[in-house]
Scaffold this motif. Structure first.
Motif, short mmCIF file in Angstrom:
data_model
loop_
_atom_site.label_atom_id
_atom_site.label_comp_id
_atom_site.label_asym_id
_atom_site.label_seq_id
_atom_site.Cartn_x
_atom_site.Cartn_y
_atom_site.Cartn_z
N UNK A 65 0.83 -1.20 0.00
CA UNK A 65 0.00 0.00 0.00
C UNK A 65 0.87 1.26 0.00
N UNK A 66 1.96 1.23 0.76
CA UNK A 66 2.84 2.39 0.85
C UNK A 66 3.49 2.71 -0.50
N UNK A 67 3.91 1.66 -1.23
CA UNK A 67 4.58 1.85 -2.52
C UNK A 67 3.62 1.74 -3.71
N UNK A 68 2.33 1.77 -3.45
CA UNK A 68 1.34 1.57 -4.50
C UNK A 68 1.49 2.55 -5.65
N UNK A 69 1.86 3.79 -5.35
CA UNK A 69 1.96 4.82 -6.39
C UNK A 69 3.29 4.74 -7.16
N UNK A 70 4.16 3.80 -6.79
CA UNK A 70 5.44 3.66 -7.47
C UNK A 70 5.47 2.32 -8.21
N UNK A 71 5.19 2.31 -9.51
CA UNK A 71 5.07 1.05 -10.26
C UNK A 71 6.38 0.30 -10.43
N UNK A 72 7.50 0.92 -10.06
CA UNK A 72 8.80 0.26 -10.21
C UNK A 72 9.33 -0.26 -8.88
N UNK A 73 8.44 -0.53 -7.93
CA UNK A 73 8.83 -1.11 -6.65
C UNK A 73 8.02 -2.38 -6.44
N UNK A 74 8.72 -3.49 -6.23
CA UNK A 74 8.07 -4.79 -6.06
C UNK A 74 8.19 -5.23 -4.61
N UNK A 75 7.05 -5.46 -3.99
CA UNK A 75 6.99 -5.92 -2.60
C UNK A 75 6.35 -7.30 -2.59
N UNK A 76 6.99 -8.24 -1.92
CA UNK A 76 6.41 -9.57 -1.81
C UNK A 76 6.99 -10.27 -0.59
N UNK A 77 6.60 -11.53 -0.43
CA UNK A 77 7.09 -12.30 0.70
C UNK A 77 6.77 -13.77 0.53
N UNK A 78 7.60 -14.60 1.18
CA UNK A 78 7.42 -16.06 1.13
C UNK A 78 7.37 -16.55 -0.32
N UNK A 79 8.23 -15.96 -1.15
CA UNK A 79 8.28 -16.27 -2.58
C UNK A 79 9.71 -16.66 -2.94
N UNK A 80 9.86 -17.68 -3.78
CA UNK A 80 11.19 -18.10 -4.17
C UNK A 80 11.86 -17.04 -5.03
N UNK A 81 13.07 -16.66 -4.64
CA UNK A 81 13.93 -15.80 -5.44
C UNK A 81 15.07 -16.66 -5.98
N UNK A 82 15.15 -16.80 -7.30
CA UNK A 82 16.24 -17.53 -7.94
C UNK A 82 17.27 -16.52 -8.42
N UNK A 83 18.50 -16.66 -7.95
CA UNK A 83 19.51 -15.64 -8.23
C UNK A 83 20.65 -16.14 -9.12
N UNK A 84 20.55 -17.39 -9.60
CA UNK A 84 21.61 -17.92 -10.46
C UNK A 84 20.96 -18.74 -11.58
N UNK A 85 21.04 -18.25 -12.80
CA UNK A 85 20.41 -18.93 -13.92
C UNK A 85 21.03 -20.31 -14.13
N UNK A 86 20.16 -21.30 -14.33
CA UNK A 86 20.63 -22.66 -14.55
C UNK A 86 20.82 -23.46 -13.29
N UNK A 87 20.61 -22.84 -12.12
CA UNK A 87 20.82 -23.55 -10.85
C UNK A 87 19.60 -23.35 -9.95
N UNK A 88 18.61 -24.25 -10.03
CA UNK A 88 17.41 -24.10 -9.22
C UNK A 88 17.67 -24.14 -7.72
N UNK A 89 18.82 -24.70 -7.33
CA UNK A 89 19.14 -24.75 -5.90
C UNK A 89 19.61 -23.39 -5.37
N UNK A 90 19.98 -22.51 -6.28
CA UNK A 90 20.42 -21.17 -5.87
C UNK A 90 19.19 -20.30 -5.67
N UNK A 91 18.52 -20.51 -4.55
CA UNK A 91 17.28 -19.79 -4.28
C UNK A 91 17.15 -19.50 -2.80
N UNK A 92 16.30 -18.53 -2.50
CA UNK A 92 15.99 -18.18 -1.12
C UNK A 92 14.57 -17.62 -1.10
N UNK A 93 13.91 -17.76 0.02
CA UNK A 93 12.52 -17.31 0.12
C UNK A 93 12.36 -16.43 1.36
N UNK A 94 12.69 -15.13 1.25
CA UNK A 94 12.55 -14.24 2.41
C UNK A 94 11.08 -14.10 2.82
#
Length: 267
Positions: A41-70
């Motif tokens: 809600x706070x960043x609603x007016x800023x379309x270039x800000x992504x807020x999420x949670x409990x979602x897999x973040x993959x940070x290394x292409x080709x390596x599904x094990x390189x992930x974290x879920x803040x």
């Protein structure tokens, strides 16, 4: 014939879930939802800000094990849209600038050791922990900023109202600890996390609180309109009384003139 790396990459599966049931406590789940909601809600007016949670973040292409879920994270410079998972190489290599973990004794090792080491390697600028049930953190809120590749603690300050808080430079917000009313003879309850905007001097509201405020405003507006209508009715009634009095006076003057009495000549 050898396959190209592109075809191989297309076949790699990046799961949206680990297949395990949700095991968060009520407090963990409630605060995860609260934090993601108020920050969206706070960043609603800023379309270039992504807020999420409990979602897999993959940070290394080709390596599904390189992930974290803040539990809660904010990424600047990417579109604000729904995702099943977040693949950094598809997002201009953008990674979170802010991470908050809703921690407990069961996740202490990951939140205290493993995740901060990984977040530091990924360049996450600020790493916060909140212990909603006061399992082990004292105070329940801890914040740190990345300096020269390692996290340094952010100071806990106190507002003029006596509320402890840590300022997030990345978000431009204060993370406050509010003490709930415990009642007489009851041990102090764990402190509640709330986001506060120091620029406007207001607490950030979640959707339920926003709806409550909206309903209160609607009721207040309806009451004000009723008061305005009542005042207008009183003015209309007074005007009608004045008109009736004038008509009675005019009728009386006409009768006197019929009797040959000119009220203008009356001494």
């Amino acid at each position: 014939m050898a396959e190209t790396s592109g075809f191989i990459s297309d076949r790699i599966v990046y799961p949206d879930t680990d297949g395990q049931p949700m095991t968060e406590s009520d407090a963990t789940r409630d605060y995860l939802i609260y934090c993601v909601e108020v920050l969206r809600l706070y960043f609603k007016s800023r379309p270039n800000v992504y807020v999420s949670g409990n979602l897999f973040i993959y940070y290394e292409e080709g390596n599904p094990k390189a992930s974290v879920s803040p539990d809660v994270f904010v990424i600047f410079g990417v579109s604000q849209r729904q995702r099943r998972s977040y693949k950094a190489w598809q997002e201009g290599s953008k990674l979170p600038s802010f991470v908050l973990e809703i921690t407990s004794r069961t996740t202490k090792r990951q939140d205290e050791t493993e995740k901060p080491r990984l977040y530091a390697n990924l360049g996450v600028e600020e790493y916060f922990q909140y212990d909603p049930t006061a399992d082990y953190l004292n105070p329940q809120l801890r914040g740190s900023q990345l300096i020269d590749g390692s996290y340094q603690p952010l100071p806990v300050s106190t507002s003029s109202e006596g509320i402890p808080f840590i300022h997030s430079r990345v978000l431009g917000l204060d993370l406050q600890l509010h003490a709930p009313y415990a009642g007489l003879g009851i041990a102090p309850l764990p402190m509640a996390l709330r986001f506060f905007d120091p620029t406007t001097g207001t607490k950030l509201l979640d959707r339920e609180e926003v709806e409550q405020v909206r309903e209160a405003l609607v009721q207040e507006n309806e009451l004000m309109q009723q008061e305005r209508d009542a005042a207008q009715q009183e003015r209309d009634a007074a005007q009608q009384e004045r008109d009736a009095a004038r008509q009675r006076a005019e009728a009386l003057a006409a009768r006197l003139r019929d009797l040959g009495i000119d009220i203008d000549d009356t001494p």
